[in-house]
Design an enzyme around this catalytic site. Structure first.
Site, PDB file in Angstrom:
ATOM      1  N   ARG A  62       0.818  -1.220   0.000  1.00 31.57           N
ATOM      2  CA  ARG A  62       0.000   0.000   0.000  1.00 31.57           C
ATOM      3  C   ARG A  62       0.845   1.260   0.000  1.00 31.57           C
ATOM      4  O   ARG A  62       0.300   2.359  -0.020  1.00 31.57           O
ATOM      5  CB  ARG A  62      -0.837   0.009   1.275  1.00 31.57           C
ATOM      6  CG  ARG A  62      -2.297  -0.318   1.058  1.00 31.57           C
ATOM      7  CD  ARG A  62      -2.906  -0.363   2.445  1.00 31.57           C
ATOM      8  NE  ARG A  62      -4.291  -0.106   2.469  1.00 31.57           N
ATOM      9  CZ  ARG A  62      -5.221  -1.049   2.537  1.00 31.57           C
ATOM     10  NH1 ARG A  62      -4.875  -2.312   2.504  1.00 31.57           N
ATOM     11  NH2 ARG A  62      -6.483  -0.715   2.635  1.00 31.57           N
ATOM     12  N   ARG A 110     -21.952  -2.608   3.605  1.00 29.42           N
ATOM     13  CA  ARG A 110     -21.281  -3.913   3.689  1.00 29.42           C
ATOM     14  C   ARG A 110     -21.466  -4.567   5.064  1.00 29.42           C
ATOM     15  O   ARG A 110     -21.371  -3.931   6.098  1.00 29.42           O
ATOM     16  CB  ARG A 110     -19.783  -3.745   3.432  1.00 29.42           C
ATOM     17  CG  ARG A 110     -18.988  -5.011   3.750  1.00 29.42           C
ATOM     18  CD  ARG A 110     -17.596  -4.980   3.210  1.00 29.42           C
ATOM     19  NE  ARG A 110     -16.800  -3.898   3.733  1.00 29.42           N
ATOM     20  CZ  ARG A 110     -15.567  -3.635   3.324  1.00 29.42           C
ATOM     21  NH1 ARG A 110     -15.024  -4.370   2.378  1.00 29.42           N
ATOM     22  NH2 ARG A 110     -14.897  -2.640   3.840  1.00 29.42           N
ATOM     23  N   ARG A 138     -17.906  -3.575   9.902  1.00 32.11           N
ATOM     24  CA  ARG A 138     -16.573  -3.172  10.337  1.00 32.11           C
ATOM     25  C   ARG A 138     -16.618  -1.782  10.958  1.00 32.11           C
ATOM     26  O   ARG A 138     -17.366  -0.926  10.496  1.00 32.11           O
ATOM     27  CB  ARG A 138     -15.619  -3.164   9.131  1.00 32.11           C
ATOM     28  CG  ARG A 138     -14.923  -4.469   8.923  1.00 32.11           C
ATOM     29  CD  ARG A 138     -14.216  -4.567   7.603  1.00 32.11           C
ATOM     30  NE  ARG A 138     -13.324  -3.452   7.288  1.00 32.11           N
ATOM     31  CZ  ARG A 138     -12.566  -3.405   6.188  1.00 32.11           C
ATOM     32  NH1 ARG A 138     -12.598  -4.409   5.335  1.00 32.11           N
ATOM     33  NH2 ARG A 138     -11.793  -2.364   5.950  1.00 32.11           N
TER      34      ARG A 138
HETATM   35  P1  AP5 Z   1      -8.491  -3.460   4.263  1.00 32.77           P
HETATM   36  O1  AP5 Z   1      -9.237  -4.460   5.044  1.00 32.77           O
HETATM   37  O2  AP5 Z   1      -7.507  -3.921   3.263  1.00 32.77           O
HETATM   38  O3  AP5 Z   1      -9.573  -2.490   3.627  1.00 32.77           O
HETATM   39  P2  AP5 Z   1      -9.632  -1.717   2.229  1.00 32.77           P
HETATM   40  O4  AP5 Z   1      -8.451  -1.739   1.354  1.00 32.77           O
HETATM   41  O5  AP5 Z   1     -10.078  -0.396   2.660  1.00 32.77           O
HETATM   42  O6  AP5 Z   1     -10.515  -2.564   1.402  1.00 32.77           O
HETATM   43  P3  AP5 Z   1     -11.944  -3.080   1.704  1.00 32.77           P
HETATM   44  O7  AP5 Z   1     -11.892  -4.411   2.378  1.00 32.77           O
HETATM   45  O8  AP5 Z   1     -12.751  -2.034   2.412  1.00 32.77           O
HETATM   46  O9  AP5 Z   1     -12.523  -3.140   0.233  1.00 32.77           O
HETATM   47  P4  AP5 Z   1     -12.588  -4.286  -0.882  1.00 32.77           P
HETATM   48  O10 AP5 Z   1     -11.977  -3.728  -2.115  1.00 32.77           O
HETATM   49  O11 AP5 Z   1     -12.062  -5.613  -0.408  1.00 32.77           O
HETATM   50  O12 AP5 Z   1     -14.153  -4.330  -1.069  1.00 32.77           O
HETATM   51  P5  AP5 Z   1     -15.195  -5.550  -0.999  1.00 32.77           P
HETATM   52  O13 AP5 Z   1     -14.869  -6.564  -2.026  1.00 32.77           O
HETATM   53  O14 AP5 Z   1     -15.359  -6.033   0.395  1.00 32.77           O
HETATM   54  O15 AP5 Z   1      -7.711  -2.448   5.249  1.00 32.77           O
HETATM   55  C1  AP5 Z   1      -8.286  -1.948   6.427  1.00 32.77           C
HETATM   56  C2  AP5 Z   1      -7.256  -1.145   7.218  1.00 32.77           C
HETATM   57  O16 AP5 Z   1      -6.145  -1.992   7.598  1.00 32.77           O
HETATM   58  C3  AP5 Z   1      -6.575   0.018   6.456  1.00 32.77           C
HETATM   59  O17 AP5 Z   1      -7.366   1.194   6.502  1.00 32.77           O
HETATM   60  C4  AP5 Z   1      -5.255   0.135   7.221  1.00 32.77           C
HETATM   61  O18 AP5 Z   1      -5.404   0.819   8.438  1.00 32.77           O
HETATM   62  C5  AP5 Z   1      -4.900  -1.301   7.532  1.00 32.77           C
HETATM   63  N1  AP5 Z   1      -4.056  -1.930   6.492  1.00 32.77           N
HETATM   64  C6  AP5 Z   1      -4.397  -3.005   5.720  1.00 32.77           C
HETATM   65  N2  AP5 Z   1      -3.401  -3.322   4.884  1.00 32.77           N
HETATM   66  C7  AP5 Z   1      -2.399  -2.423   5.129  1.00 32.77           C
HETATM   67  C8  AP5 Z   1      -1.108  -2.227   4.564  1.00 32.77           C
HETATM   68  N3  AP5 Z   1      -0.648  -2.999   3.571  1.00 32.77           N
HETATM   69  N4  AP5 Z   1      -0.354  -1.204   5.053  1.00 32.77           N
HETATM   70  C9  AP5 Z   1      -0.801  -0.413   6.052  1.00 32.77           C
HETATM   71  N5  AP5 Z   1      -2.015  -0.542   6.618  1.00 32.77           N
HETATM   72  C10 AP5 Z   1      -2.819  -1.543   6.169  1.00 32.77           C
HETATM   73  O19 AP5 Z   1     -16.521  -4.766  -1.448  1.00 32.77           O
HETATM   74  C11 AP5 Z   1     -17.112  -3.779  -0.645  1.00 32.77           C
HETATM   75  C12 AP5 Z   1     -18.644  -3.916  -0.669  1.00 32.77           C
HETATM   76  O20 AP5 Z   1     -19.109  -3.661  -1.976  1.00 32.77           O
HETATM   77  C13 AP5 Z   1     -19.142  -5.316  -0.298  1.00 32.77           C
HETATM   78  O21 AP5 Z   1     -20.287  -5.200   0.495  1.00 32.77           O
HETATM   79  C14 AP5 Z   1     -19.459  -5.989  -1.636  1.00 32.77           C
HETATM   80  O22 AP5 Z   1     -20.542  -6.880  -1.536  1.00 32.77           O
HETATM   81  C15 AP5 Z   1     -19.800  -4.798  -2.515  1.00 32.77           C
HETATM   82  N6  AP5 Z   1     -19.298  -4.969  -3.883  1.00 32.77           N
HETATM   83  C16 AP5 Z   1     -18.108  -5.505  -4.270  1.00 32.77           C
HETATM   84  N7  AP5 Z   1     -17.990  -5.476  -5.613  1.00 32.77           N
HETATM   85  C17 AP5 Z   1     -19.121  -4.875  -6.083  1.00 32.77           C
HETATM   86  C18 AP5 Z   1     -19.595  -4.538  -7.379  1.00 32.77           C
HETATM   87  N8  AP5 Z   1     -18.861  -4.820  -8.489  1.00 32.77           N
HETATM   88  N9  AP5 Z   1     -20.805  -3.931  -7.493  1.00 32.77           N
HETATM   89  C19 AP5 Z   1     -21.547  -3.653  -6.385  1.00 32.77           C
HETATM   90  N10 AP5 Z   1     -21.165  -3.958  -5.118  1.00 32.77           N
HETATM   91  C20 AP5 Z   1     -19.954  -4.564  -4.975  1.00 32.77           C
END
Ligand code: AP5
Length: 274
Positions: A120, A159, A192
């Protein structure tokens, strides 16, 4: 006496053993693959990962999931990470690189991995390169989940997740069969703590400032495939899976930084394209 790390196979049901055996036989012929999924919060990385994992026999390493598990278990790592996560900020590079280095050694990563939410920062990407160089391997493809910020608030605030499995639902786009309940186990779903509109702003800020440069880092290496992540989940899956011929010609061409005009790459990470 069995060592603490061994499993007594006599207690594993025959059906589970057979299923695992068949899976391993299928996986034996799959080539190794190492993928990175990059995109803003809610862009669908976690939603697409299980499909990619099953199709290519990879392990799914999601730093967010690992950190949340550490926070829930109140481990020293979790205690250090919690404050930054609650605020939507990134935790330190050293913490996440350490957990990824350890996780990659799991037997389930034998055929390669999907890195979801890592690297990241450019610092993390450089440390990852060093780690992989020591193992004599490299990243095959980076899938860039490109999407406009305006779509993400509805996705994030709607979500619901099943913490034990990581299964993700959405009140509108992917509702569970029974509201608030996991389809498979019947256990309750949770939201979350960082899935609020206010924290999303900080998470998006961190993405644009710290993570977008990582996409440029990999563009220069010619291994980024850009997806239309605003499409429906099924259409995004199709993009991931579709014929990769075009990308074979595009791979390695100009990066966004170098003035190549913004182009949507066809996804391409099949061996025949390499
Ligand atoms: P992390 O858990 O990695 O969260 P994020 O990157 O913010 O990603 P998300 O899990 O929120 O999104 P996603 O893309 O997986 O979406 P999803 O598929 O679930 O990180 C959390 C925290 O941890 C960070 O803020 C940081 O503090 C820390 N962290 C983690 N890694 C780090 C690193 N490498 N370095 C430093 N800090 C770190 O989809 C979301 C929703 O939308 C779901 O409900 C789904 O059903 C829906 N959805 C999905 N696709 C579609 C679509 N095509 N159309 C409609 N709805 C959809």
């Amino acid at each position: 006496m069995a060592s603490s790390s061994s499993v007594n196979l006599e207690d594993v049901p025959s059906e589970s053993l057979m299923t695992e055996l068949l899976r391993r036989m299928k996986c034996a012929t799959k080539p190794e693959k190492r993928l990175i999924l990059i995109g803003p919060p809610g862009s669908g990385k976690g939603t697409q990962s299980p499909m990619i994992k099953d199709e290519y026999c990879l392990c799914h390493l999601a730093t967010g999931d690992m950190l949340r598990a550490a926070v829930a278990a109140k481990t020293p790592l979790g205690v250090k990470a919690k404050e930054a996560m609650d605020k939507g900020e990134l935790v330190s590079d050293e913490l996440v690189v350490g957990i990824i280095d350890e996780a990659m050694k799991k037997p389930s990563c034998q055929k390669g991995f999907i890195l979801d939410g890592f690297p990241r920062t450019v610092g993390q990407a450089q440390m990852l390169d060093e780690m992989l160089e020591k193992q004599g391997v490299k990243i095959d493809k980076v899938l860039d989940f490109a999407i406009d910020d305006s779509i993400l608030e509805e996705r994030i605030t709607g979500r619901w997740i099943h913490p034990a499995s990581g299964r993700s639902y959405h009140t509108k786009f992917a509702p569970p069969k029974v509201p608030g309940v996991d389809d498979v186990t019947g256990e309750p779903l949770i939201q979350r703590k960082d899935d609020t509109a206010a924290v999303l702003k900080s998470r998006l800020d961190a993405f644009h400032k710290q993570t977008e440069p990582v996409i440029d880092y990999y563009w220069k290496k010619g291994i980024v495939a850009k997806l239309h992540a605003a499409k429906s989940p099924k259409e995004v899956t199709e993009e991931v899976q579709k014929d990769r011929t075009k990308s074979c010609q595009i791979d390695g061409q100009s990066s966004r930084e170098e003035g190549g005009k913004e182009m949507w790459l066809e996804v391409g990470w099949e061996e025949r394209c390499r």
